[in-house]
Write an enzyme that holds these catalytic residues in place. Structure first.
Site, short mmCIF file in Angstrom:
data_model
loop_
_atom_site.label_atom_id
_atom_site.label_comp_id
_atom_site.label_asym_id
_atom_site.label_seq_id
_atom_site.Cartn_x
_atom_site.Cartn_y
_atom_site.Cartn_z
CD GLU A 64 34.89 88.28 -56.46
OE1 GLU A 64 34.75 87.50 -57.42
OE2 GLU A 64 35.98 88.80 -56.18
CE1 TYR A 147 36.36 83.11 -57.49
CE2 TYR A 147 34.35 84.38 -57.85
CZ TYR A 147 35.72 84.31 -57.75
OH TYR A 147 36.46 85.45 -57.86
CG ASP A 165 39.45 83.58 -60.82
OD1 ASP A 165 40.56 83.00 -60.70
OD2 ASP A 165 39.34 84.74 -61.25
#
Ligand code: SF4
Length: 319
Positions: A64, A147, A165
């Site tokens: 990520e 996020y 996203d």
């Protein structure tokens, strides 16, 4: 799975009025989308290393960090090397941050490497070396924003979180809001909409998060959506409205050539390759324009990516 999915109630109005804002979250029912999108994902998801069970929460977290603003194809080799070298947060935390910057290679936005190193250190100190499960604990780690916390909690631990996203925002903008593109920056209305669309069931919610992201990456792409192979084409508000062109502010494009970012990249490339401190003169050779070069180097130093030593020498950070 529902065979004849209910059309989200927001879609009909969005189809009639293409300038509509994000629909009121309370008016949205995503249940008709969940089955088709997650079924499509089960069949078409890419076999990516961070999706394999052996990746674990650390593998998900590393991916990520790397995937923010960087395409999968560029991330893959760096990810593999990273996990081979630092299979646990403790392994990374045990090395100087400069090694993280070095291993980051040419992924770009190298402050992410420093943040990942800081997160690994915090995981080691606060959580005994295990990536925490709780969203709040994830969010408290250095470099982990809303996020990333949601993505790790969802993808690694199967929890129910809205993971928003760029790809997911684009899918929701088109399928539900009836717009070609989402706003430039994530809005509160988008977050509300994402929560309203989230399945109640935890396991389904986690699959939905991954599936909507994959749909945006593979089918509902920014420039040329392939609606003919989209599992929700029959329900897509933007398509039903005749695919109206974007009317909002111009889409941001990120220039690179000639920018300070490019100069910083060139300076860092020299330092990454060096095993001993680099003299100023060597760095001066990477860019002709002295003011911009000095500004870029100052920026790297103030960001903690480069450590100035005595006598006009520089190296990657050691502490
Ligand atoms: S139908 Fe086309 S625009 Fe709509 S969600 Fe699918 S790929 Fe995107």
């Amino acid at each position: 799975m529902t065979s004849t999915p209910a059309i989200p109630s927001a879609m009909s109005s969005a189809a009639e009025n293409t300038s509509a804002a994000v629909p009121a979250a309370g008016a949205v029912d995503g249940t008709g989308l969940h089955g088709p999108v997650t079924d499509w994902f089960a069949e078409h998801a890419r076999d990516l290393p961070w999706r394999r069970p052996e990746a674990g929460a650390w593998g998900v977290m590393v991916s990520e960090f790397m995937l923010q603003q960087t395409p999968v194809s560029r991330v893959l080799p760096v990810y593999e090397q990273w996990l081979a070298r630092w299979p646990r947060p403790a392994d990374l935390a045990a090395e100087p941050p400069g090694e993280a910057v070095r291993a980051w290679g040419r992924l770009g936005y190298p402050r992410r490497a420093l943040r990942l190193h800081a997160a690994a250190s915090a995981i080691q100190e606060r959580h005994g070396g295990d990536v925490p499960r709780e969203h709040a604990q994830l969010l408290a780690l250095p470099g982990v924003g809303e996020y990333t916390a949601a993505a790790v909690a969802s993808f690694a631990y199967g929890q129910r979180h809205a993971v928003l996203d760029t790809n997911v925002r684009r899918v929701f903008a088109r399928a539900v809001t009836g717009r070609q593109y989402p706003p430039n920056a994530t809005t509160a209305a988008e977050r509300k909409l994402a929560r309203a669309l989230l399945p109640e069931d935890e396991g389904l919610a986690a699959r939905w998060a991954a599936a909507t992201m994959e749909l945006g990456a593979l089918v509902c792409t920014a420039r040329s959506p392939e609606c003919h192979r989209c599992p929700i084409a029959a329900q897509c508000a933007w398509r039903l409205a005749g695919s109206p062109v974007h009317e909002g502010p111009p889409r941001r494009t990120q220039a690179y050539a000639g920018t300070d970012r490019q100069v910083r990249g060139k300076l860092l490339a020299v330092l990454r390759e060096a095993v001993t401190p680099v003299p100023q003169g060597v760095l001066d050779a990477v860019w002709d324009e002295p003011v911009q070069r000095a500004r870029a180097l100052d920026g790297l130093v103030s960001d903690g990516l480069v450590e100035p030593l005595g006598g006009g020498r520089y190296r990657l950070p050691h502490a």
